[in-house]
Write a protein that holds these residues in place. Sequence first.
Motif, short mmCIF file in Angstrom:
data_model
loop_
_atom_site.label_atom_id
_atom_site.label_comp_id
_atom_site.label_asym_id
_atom_site.label_seq_id
_atom_site.Cartn_x
_atom_site.Cartn_y
_atom_site.Cartn_z
N GLY A 1 0.60 -1.08 0.06
CA GLY A 1 -0.07 0.05 0.02
C GLY A 1 0.80 1.14 -0.18
O GLY A 1 0.63 2.33 -0.67
N VAL B 1 -13.47 8.36 4.97
CA VAL B 1 -13.09 7.06 4.53
C VAL B 1 -12.29 6.33 5.53
O VAL B 1 -12.66 5.06 5.80
N VAL C 1 -13.81 2.82 6.89
CA VAL C 1 -13.07 1.52 6.78
C VAL C 1 -12.71 0.93 8.16
O VAL C 1 -12.34 -0.30 8.28
N ILE D 1 -13.51 -2.85 7.76
CA ILE D 1 -12.46 -3.76 7.45
C ILE D 1 -12.39 -4.80 8.70
O ILE D 1 -12.20 -6.17 8.64
N LEU E 1 -4.60 -2.89 6.62
CA LEU E 1 -5.54 -2.69 5.30
C LEU E 1 -6.22 -1.38 5.47
O LEU E 1 -6.52 -0.44 4.50
N ILE E 2 -6.55 -0.80 6.70
CA ILE E 2 -7.11 0.44 6.88
C ILE E 2 -6.32 1.55 6.48
O ILE E 2 -6.50 2.49 5.51
N THR F 1 -3.72 1.25 4.01
CA THR F 1 -3.64 1.18 2.55
C THR F 1 -4.65 1.71 1.95
O THR F 1 -4.45 2.76 1.21
N VAL F 2 -6.15 1.62 2.25
CA VAL F 2 -7.11 2.14 1.86
C VAL F 2 -7.32 3.63 1.70
O VAL F 2 -7.57 4.29 0.93
N LYS F 3 -7.12 4.08 3.00
CA LYS F 3 -7.13 5.42 3.56
C LYS F 3 -6.25 6.38 2.92
O LYS F 3 -6.50 7.69 2.14
N ASP F 4 -5.07 5.67 2.80
CA ASP F 4 -3.75 6.48 2.31
C ASP F 4 -3.83 6.78 0.57
O ASP F 4 -3.87 7.94 0.00
N ILE F 5 -4.39 5.75 -0.09
CA ILE F 5 -4.44 5.67 -1.47
C ILE F 5 -5.65 6.71 -1.99
O ILE F 5 -5.48 7.58 -2.77
N THR F 6 -6.83 6.39 -1.21
CA THR F 6 -8.01 7.10 -1.51
C THR F 6 -7.56 8.66 -1.33
O THR F 6 -8.00 9.54 -2.18
#
Length: 345
Positions: free
Chosen positions: A184, A294, A298, A302, A320-321, A323-328
Motif C-alpha cells: 500500500g 474514509v 473502513v 475492515i 488494510l485501513i 492502505t485504503v485510506k492513504d491511496i484514496t
Amino acid sequence: MGAAEQPTEFHADRVYDVTDEEYVAVTQETFVGPAIEEFRHFEPIDDETTVYYLYVTDNSGRLVGVMSLRELLNAPEDDVVEEHMHTDLVTIDADADPEYAADEMADRDFPALPVIDTDDVLIGVLRTDDMLEVVEEEATEDIMKSAGFSFADIESSRSSAILESSIPKILRLRLPWLIVALAGGLMAGGVIEQFEDTLEAVVALAFFVPVIMDMGGNVGTQASTIFVRGLALGHIDDRNAMRHFAREGLIGLLIGLIIGGIGAGAAYVWQINEPYALELAAVVFVGLVTVCVVASVVGYVIPWIMNKLGFDPAAASDPLITTVKDITALLIYFGLAAVLLSELI
C-alpha cells in the motif's frame, strides 16, 4: 452498632465491595436516637444509589428486620428499633443467580435488597445500579452463546497464539499484513509520483501530505478500536452493523469538517500572499474531510470483514485501513489540486 464492613460475595465469582459507606446496619437492641445518629454520619459513595434503609441484625449478625429512613425518623427516639422494624423480609441469597436477583428487584420495585449467606448473616446490600451492570453482562453472554461462539474465547485464543507461539508462527501471523501495508505504501508513492508536476508547481502541497495521512491513520485507529470493543461486548452484531457503519460515516464527516476547516484556515494563512492561497485551502479542506470519512468507515468495515472471514482483526485491520485510506486520500488530494491549480502547472 455501626455499619457493616464485610465484602459481599454474590453468585460465586461475582464480588461487590461493600463498605460502611454503602448502607447502615444496627443491632435490634439499638435505640432509635442512636440509629438516627448512624444515618447522620452515613456518607454514601459518590455516583451510587443511596440506600435509605436501616438494616437490623441480632448480635450474631443475622438479619432480623428492616426500617425505612422515614419510619425511623417518625419513631420515638427512646424506643428500640426492634419495636418498629419489619420482619417480613425480602432478601437475596449470596449464591443466587444474577438474573433471578434482577427479576426479584424489578418485581418488588425496591431500590436495594439485602444479601444474606446460608446462615442468614447480612453480608451486603445489592443496589439497582449493581444489577444494571450484571444484567448487561448477562445479556452479552446470552447473545454470544446464542450465536454459537464466545468472542472472549476467540480473542483469548488469538492472544495466546500471538504471545506464546514460536517465532516462525508469529511471523506467519503478522508478516503477511505488513507486506500488504508495504504494498500500500508503494502504491501511495506511485500516486504521488503521478502528480510530480503538480508538486513542483505548488511545493506547499507537500507540506500537507503527512498531515492528511497521519490524520487518516488516527481516525482509522480510533474507529477500529471502538468497533472491536463493541464487537467484543456484543454491542455490534449482524442486526445493527449497517446502522453503526452509517453512524460512523456521519461521525467521520463531522470530524472531517472540523479538522478540515482548521487545516484549510492554516493553509490559507500560511500562503496568504500567494495567488493560489484560496485554492490550496480548498484542496486541504476536501482532502482532510475525505480522509476522515474514509478512515472512519473502513475502520469499522475492515475489522468486521476480517472477523467474518476468521482472521485476527488486531493483526489485519490497521495495515488494510492504512492502505485504503492513504491511496484514496492522496488520489482525491492531488486530483483536486491538479484541477484547481491547473493554471500553475
